[in-house]
Write an enzyme that holds these catalytic residues in place. Sequence first.
Site, PDB file in Angstrom:
ATOM      1  N   TYR A   4       0.837  -1.197   0.000  1.00  0.00           N
ATOM      2  CA  TYR A   4       0.000   0.000   0.000  1.00  0.00           C
ATOM      3  C   TYR A   4       0.873   1.250   0.000  1.00  0.00           C
ATOM      4  O   TYR A   4       0.570   2.237  -0.689  1.00  0.00           O
ATOM      5  CB  TYR A   4      -0.917   0.003   1.227  1.00  0.00           C
ATOM      6  CG  TYR A   4      -1.928  -1.103   1.222  1.00  0.00           C
ATOM      7  CD1 TYR A   4      -3.081  -1.025   0.457  1.00  0.00           C
ATOM      8  CD2 TYR A   4      -1.731  -2.261   1.987  1.00  0.00           C
ATOM      9  CE1 TYR A   4      -4.022  -2.052   0.439  1.00  0.00           C
ATOM     10  CE2 TYR A   4      -2.658  -3.294   1.977  1.00  0.00           C
ATOM     11  CZ  TYR A   4      -3.798  -3.186   1.207  1.00  0.00           C
ATOM     12  OH  TYR A   4      -4.701  -4.205   1.188  1.00  0.00           O
ATOM     13  N   CYS A  10      -7.033  -5.541  -6.861  1.00  0.00           N
ATOM     14  CA  CYS A  10      -6.629  -5.060  -5.537  1.00  0.00           C
ATOM     15  C   CYS A  10      -5.993  -6.174  -4.710  1.00  0.00           C
ATOM     16  O   CYS A  10      -5.284  -5.898  -3.729  1.00  0.00           O
ATOM     17  CB  CYS A  10      -7.814  -4.451  -4.803  1.00  0.00           C
ATOM     18  SG  CYS A  10      -9.269  -5.512  -4.692  1.00  0.00           S
TER      19      CYS A  10
END
Length: 201
Positions: free
Chosen positions: A133, A164
């Site tokens: 992230y 994702c």
Amino acid sequence: MQNRNSPQDVCYTIITTVRGSCGLVWSHTATKPVQLLRLFPACPDAERQRRSIRKEFQVAKWSGDHKARLPVCLRPLAGFLMAYYAGDINRAVKLQPDWPWLRKHLPWADQNEFGRKVLAATFNIKAGTTISYKKLALRIGRPRAARAVGGALARNPWPILIPCHRVLGSDGSMTGFSGYGAAVAKRWMLEMERSCQTLYR
């Protein structure tokens, strides 16, 4: 809860794969292309998947069997999902929608500017690779926004299509996948992609 569209504008169907039932929800009007509102990742219980769809999209109408009733522009996506969950990567790569398709058929206006940047950058993460992230935040020019990146991906309406699951915690932890199976499903997808990375995308 989805209530922007009238009942006749929103439809859904179930795509049967070897790892369970995926859901597609889309809208269609006379004035704009079909818009894919939501992709629900595979769940082994088809009725549970239906309940999840109806809970989020109360106005959605069952379109019938996807083989007969799915809009033409979404049929390659159905084939992609079936091939992907079967681990048939050669077929999946041929059917995966490209960026021009995403620009046309995903309702990007529903995302804020930050969310659009996060999802666009995530689409470009190649199969067989992962990113944290924090590094994804750096990639979009927001080095201090790792937590916000995680939030944007948690709200990703199109998992698998916008991958994702390829974004991990800084320590490599399997966090953040909200589909059925959570970390277990995320691990399976990554291991499957890594085993076939020379063939995929």
